[in-house]
Design a protein around this motif. Structure first.
Motif, PDB file in Angstrom:
ATOM      1  N   UNK A  25       2.124 -15.071  -6.735  1.00  0.00           N
ATOM      2  CA  UNK A  25       0.850 -14.435  -6.389  1.00  0.00           C
ATOM      3  C   UNK A  25      -0.059 -15.476  -5.718  1.00  0.00           C
ATOM      4  N   UNK A  26      -0.568 -15.154  -4.522  1.00  0.00           N
ATOM      5  CA  UNK A  26      -1.418 -16.126  -3.816  1.00  0.00           C
ATOM      6  C   UNK A  26      -2.674 -16.528  -4.593  1.00  0.00           C
ATOM      7  N   UNK A  27      -3.056 -15.722  -5.591  1.00  0.00           N
ATOM      8  CA  UNK A  27      -4.262 -16.061  -6.362  1.00  0.00           C
ATOM      9  C   UNK A  27      -3.959 -17.027  -7.505  1.00  0.00           C
ATOM     10  N   UNK A  28      -2.671 -17.286  -7.733  1.00  0.00           N
ATOM     11  CA  UNK A  28      -2.276 -18.246  -8.759  1.00  0.00           C
ATOM     12  C   UNK A  28      -2.524 -19.668  -8.230  1.00  0.00           C
ATOM     13  N   UNK A  36       3.517   4.374   5.878  1.00  0.00           N
ATOM     14  CA  UNK A  36       3.069   5.198   4.745  1.00  0.00           C
ATOM     15  C   UNK A  36       2.265   4.360   3.746  1.00  0.00           C
ATOM     16  N   UNK A  37       2.540   3.056   3.674  1.00  0.00           N
ATOM     17  CA  UNK A  37       1.759   2.174   2.797  1.00  0.00           C
ATOM     18  C   UNK A  37       0.510   1.670   3.520  1.00  0.00           C
ATOM     19  N   UNK A  38       0.716   1.239   4.773  1.00  0.00           N
ATOM     20  CA  UNK A  38      -0.376   0.594   5.507  1.00  0.00           C
ATOM     21  C   UNK A  38      -1.252   1.624   6.210  1.00  0.00           C
ATOM     22  N   UNK A  39      -2.084   2.270   5.411  1.00  0.00           N
ATOM     23  CA  UNK A  39      -3.091   3.205   5.925  1.00  0.00           C
ATOM     24  C   UNK A  39      -4.307   2.369   6.400  1.00  0.00           C
ATOM     25  N   UNK A  40      -5.270   2.996   7.102  1.00  0.00           N
ATOM     26  CA  UNK A  40      -6.406   2.226   7.641  1.00  0.00           C
ATOM     27  C   UNK A  40      -7.100   1.313   6.629  1.00  0.00           C
ATOM     28  N   UNK A  41      -7.359   1.797   5.429  1.00  0.00           N
ATOM     29  CA  UNK A  41      -8.065   0.966   4.438  1.00  0.00           C
ATOM     30  C   UNK A  41      -7.264  -0.277   4.064  1.00  0.00           C
ATOM     31  N   UNK A  42      -5.930  -0.092   3.958  1.00  0.00           N
ATOM     32  CA  UNK A  42      -5.072  -1.218   3.566  1.00  0.00           C
ATOM     33  C   UNK A  42      -4.978  -2.257   4.703  1.00  0.00           C
ATOM     34  N   UNK A  92       4.307  -9.831   3.883  1.00  0.00           N
ATOM     35  CA  UNK A  92       5.015  -8.647   3.365  1.00  0.00           C
ATOM     36  C   UNK A  92       6.002  -8.105   4.393  1.00  0.00           C
ATOM     37  N   UNK A  93       6.911  -8.957   4.872  1.00  0.00           N
ATOM     38  CA  UNK A  93       7.860  -8.487   5.878  1.00  0.00           C
ATOM     39  C   UNK A  93       8.885  -7.544   5.255  1.00  0.00           C
ATOM     40  N   UNK A 132       2.478  -5.375  -4.284  1.00  0.00           N
ATOM     41  CA  UNK A 132       2.422  -4.902  -5.673  1.00  0.00           C
ATOM     42  C   UNK A 132       1.369  -3.814  -5.875  1.00  0.00           C
ATOM     43  N   UNK A 133       0.346  -3.797  -5.024  1.00  0.00           N
ATOM     44  CA  UNK A 133      -0.723  -2.805  -5.170  1.00  0.00           C
ATOM     45  C   UNK A 133      -1.265  -2.427  -3.801  1.00  0.00           C
ATOM     46  N   UNK A 134      -1.731  -1.183  -3.673  1.00  0.00           N
ATOM     47  CA  UNK A 134      -2.338  -0.741  -2.413  1.00  0.00           C
ATOM     48  C   UNK A 134      -3.859  -0.842  -2.469  1.00  0.00           C
ATOM     49  N   UNK A 135      -4.377  -1.384  -3.557  1.00  0.00           N
ATOM     50  CA  UNK A 135      -5.819  -1.538  -3.711  1.00  0.00           C
ATOM     51  C   UNK A 135      -6.348  -2.489  -2.626  1.00  0.00           C
ATOM     52  N   UNK A 136      -7.294  -2.023  -1.796  1.00  0.00           N
ATOM     53  CA  UNK A 136      -7.814  -2.878  -0.721  1.00  0.00           C
ATOM     54  C   UNK A 136      -8.369  -4.211  -1.220  1.00  0.00           C
ATOM     55  N   UNK A 137      -8.992  -4.209  -2.394  1.00  0.00           N
ATOM     56  CA  UNK A 137      -9.533  -5.460  -2.942  1.00  0.00           C
ATOM     57  C   UNK A 137      -8.410  -6.461  -3.186  1.00  0.00           C
ATOM     58  N   UNK A 138      -7.289  -5.964  -3.729  1.00  0.00           N
ATOM     59  CA  UNK A 138      -6.123  -6.815  -3.982  1.00  0.00           C
ATOM     60  C   UNK A 138      -5.582  -7.373  -2.667  1.00  0.00           C
TER      61      UNK A 138
END
Length: 752
Positions: A292-295, A369-375, A324-325, A330-336
């Protein structure tokens, strides 16, 4: 009066928007040529000597960076006394591009992967006034991370030197430079406490390193010998020195978070996730471990690696990494997602405060399908605007900038991907690439900063790459018919009108795919495992290809001494036989389904006992279509018999099974002499024999049973250790003539 005010207001708004966009790009101002003007001038002089020999003295070259006042490359050429041409440019790349433009359009000369035509007029044609060649594009990018495996994996320094010369002549100033990075990863992980066994389980063999670097694949084709590391490191140092000497800005690697499994042993508390398998592999060779890049450990590893990169390779402050090639976050949450890109970028800037992140935009295409505008917006906005450049990787067919408001303000490069897997086969989208870059410039609030070439594999379809490279130096689209007529003239140095007509036909047919979102994998039955349900549709009219084939053949007797013409005669004849293979396949399938044994024996007999052997003989007559060259290059990297054999298996597996059990079977197919006879032909022979046997005995054809049998043939090729010629055999013209006289009438008949 009111209308005039409104127009002024709109103009003001546009200028304001333009200023805000441009101010973002001031963050890119430090991405510029580092070598002195003198060093860059010397690099061009040396290039011309390699290319033109003694005639290089007819050019007086110099680099003067003050010629450009806005970071956009420019070259000015004029005639001087003694029939010399003076070329002054803002960088070495600009001078090389300007001279190549002069060679093309004033001397009818040509340089390509498949041969040069450099019959220079004596004296050189004079210029009236100043010829000014300039580009509206700050960056001209080159390579895909996959090119390193599909094309350049076995290259030695002379081949790299030739490619860097080609880059300079074609205006490339932002090349990917990924060679030799594994030795640095090795040093980083060993310093952290991992052992050699754990690293052997991490790295793939050389032919698969592109996917190892992206976190898709591990161990397959390995282990990576120590000698590989030493050779590649030395090669990278030469590559970087030469690129920089032309004023290029090499793109170096950075850390994406993919780690060896051993990290979980050393740091059990680290936030490491094991991902799902990639493609059709299982966890034996796939299932990446992602930190995880936040580690805090991410920051530590990333900083260690980038410090090593800069210490060994220097830096031009631009780095590529892809988080993410073809893998789902792990999450679609924009904050993440924003926190991920922020952490990746802060790791870069902790070592290099001037770092720019270059990211391939493939993830947005591979999983929409994962990469919607918000993501998408969240990932991009985790990095300050102007500190990331996105490669719109497949913009000629699936542009992303237009559906993301120009990547939500981040600079981007409009790229032509064109080729998947380094496949053989004529293909192009010339109308799309002729208009696409100009549409991107005109797009509202466009953040376009360059054009790029991003093929997975090269050394095919040189005409498409010459056109695309040239468009980076044009203010508007070209007249395609006129452009390709001049291409034919300079490629062969011949005024024969039929050659221009042949190329016009090719440009309006096989080179002009207009099917939406079409991916150029060679889908011909010839290069795929035979079945009763093979793809037979194509994007062009066979009649056009056959017409061009006839015109080229009729011009061949006087031009066959030219390397460029021989290549094209082989390539177009190969394409015709590829089409005819599809026709014979349809006859075989129809005969089997109608239970007509004589028809099956006839069609199958012609394909297996004549057409495919003739194709192999044709390909074997030309140095650019030899399996033996690919295998010899691979084996030559080994320092002993064991390594030579390891690399041989790597090279064979990649172009056939692509994995231990055909996980990505035939993705990287090639139509090469030796490969057609010992791989594709053997499969087709087994298929036809199986169908004949089924009809004979009144049994149905079972694909799964056939697949098991044919897998033994495929695997047998990978491990057969047979030596294949690395020099051409036979007379290209005689073989091409025999094939034409035999199969052209059948081709015409198949159109009815």
């Amino acid at each position: 009066m009111r209308l005039r005010h409104r127009g002024a207001l709109l103009a003001l708004v546009f200028v304001t928007l333009l200023q805000s966009v441009c101010s973002d790009f001031e963050t890119l101002a430090h991405l510029r040529a580092k070598a002195s003007d003198k060093t860059q001038s010397r690099a061009v002089v040396d290039l011309l000597r390699r290319l033109l020999g003694n005639r290089s003295r007819d050019f007086i070259v110099s680099v003067n960076r003050t010629l450009s006042n806005d970071t956009l490359d420019v070259c000015e050429l004029r005639s001087a006394k003694n029939n010399k041409i003076v070329a002054v440019g803002s960088t070495g790349v600009a001078v090389a591009t300007g001279i190549y433009n002069y060679l093309k359009y004033f001397c009818n000369c040509h340089v390509s992967w498949s041969g040069d035509q450099l019959n220079l007029p004596r004296p050189l044609p004079p210029l009236t006034g100043v010829l000014r060649i300039n580009t509206p594009h700050r960056f001209r990018y080159y390579q895909n991370v996959c090119t390193q495996s599909y094309s350049s994996v076995w290259w030695d320094w002379p081949r790299w030197q030739r490619e860097i010369d080609w880059m300079a002549l074609n205006g490339i100033n932002l090349p990917l430079a990924f060679t030799g990075q594994e030795v640095l990863w090795l040093e980083v992980y060993l310093s952290l406490g991992l052992n050699q066994t754990e690293m052997d389980r991490f790295f793939t063999g050389p032919a698969f390193l592109a996917w190892n670097r992206m976190g898709n694949l591990f161990q397959w084709g390995g282990p990576l010998p120590q000698s590989w590391h030493v050779k590649q490191l030395n090669l990278q140092l030469k590559i970087l020195e030469r690129m920089r000497s032309f004023g290029m800005i090499p793109v170096l690697p950075a850390f994406s978070g993919i780690v060896p499994e051993g990290i979980t042993r050393l740091f059990p508390q680290a936030n490491v996730t094991k991902l799902s398998p990639w493609s059709h592999f299982n966890c034996t060779y796939s299932c990446a471990y992602v930190l995880d890049p936040r580690d805090p450990l991410f920051q530590r590893i990333g900083a260690l690696f980038l410090t090593q990169v800069i210490a060994e390779f220097g830096t031009d402050h631009i780095y590529n990494t892809d988080t993410f090639n073809e893998m789902i976050p792990a999450s679609s949450d924009p904050t993440y997602l924003a926190s991920i890109s922020r952490a990746v970028f802060s790791t870069m800037t902790s070592v290099d405060p001037q770092a720019i992140w270059l990211m391939q935009g493939w993830l947005f295409i591979s999983d929409p399908s994962f990469w919607k505008p918000d993501q998408v917006k969240a990932l991009l906005h985790g990095v300050p605007l102007g500190r990331m450049i996105v490669l719109d990787l497949f913009a000629e067919s699936m542009p992303v900038y237009s559906s993301t408001n120009s990547f939500y303000g981040q600079p981007f490069i409009w790229c032509m991907l064109h080729n998947f897997g380094g496949n053989s086969g004529l293909f192009g989208t010339v109308e799309s690439i002729n208009s696409g870059p100009f549409n991107a410039i005109r797009f509202p609030n466009s953040t376009l900063v360059g054009l790029g070439l991003t093929p997975e594999g090269i050394e095919q379809n040189p005409v498409v790459y010459e056109l695309m490279s040239e468009l980076a130096w044009r203010k508007e689209p070209v007249n395609l018919s006129k452009w390709v007529s001049l291409y034919a003239l300079r490629r062969y140095g011949s005024m024969d009108e039929n050659l221009a007509v042949a190329w016009q036909i090719l440009f309006h047919s096989v080179y002009n795919c207009t099917l939406p979102q079409y991916k150029n994998h060679n889908r011909s039955p010839l290069v795929h495992r035979p079945s009763m349900h093979m793809q037979t549709d194509i994007w062009y009219e066979p009649a056009d290809l056959y017409k061009a084939w006839k015109l080229l053949f009729e011009a061949s007797s006087g031009l066959v001494t030219l390397e460029t013409f021989r290549y094209d005669l082989v390539d177009v004849t190969r394409q015709a036989l590829q089409l005819l293979t599809t026709e014979f396949y349809k006859e075989i399938r129809n005969a089997f389904q109608a239970q007509k044994l004589p028809d099956l024996l006839t069609a199958g007999g012609v394909l297996v006992y004549d057409l495919l052997p003739e194709l192999d003989r044709l390909l074997s007559s030309n140095e650019h279509f030899l399996l033996g060259v690919w295998l010899e290059q691979a084996q030559s990297q080994g320092v002993d018999e064991y390594e030579a054999q390891l690399y041989d298996i790597n090279a064979r597996n990649q172009i056939t099974l692509w994995g231990p059990d055909g996980e990505i079977l035939d993705y990287a197919s090639k139509e090469w002499g030796g490969l057609v006879e010992d791989y594709y032909l053997q499969r087709w022979g087994l298929f036809v024999n199986t169908l004949v046997e089924c009809l004979d005995r009144g049994r149905p054809f079972k694909q799964d049973v056939f697949n098991q049998a044919v897998f033994q043939v495929e695997k047998g090729f990978v491990y057969n250790q047979r030596k294949y010629p690395s020099k051409p055999l036979g007379n290209t013209y005689d073989i091409a003539r025999r094939i034409f006289l035999k199969y052209y009438p059948y081709a015409l008949k198949s159109l009815k």
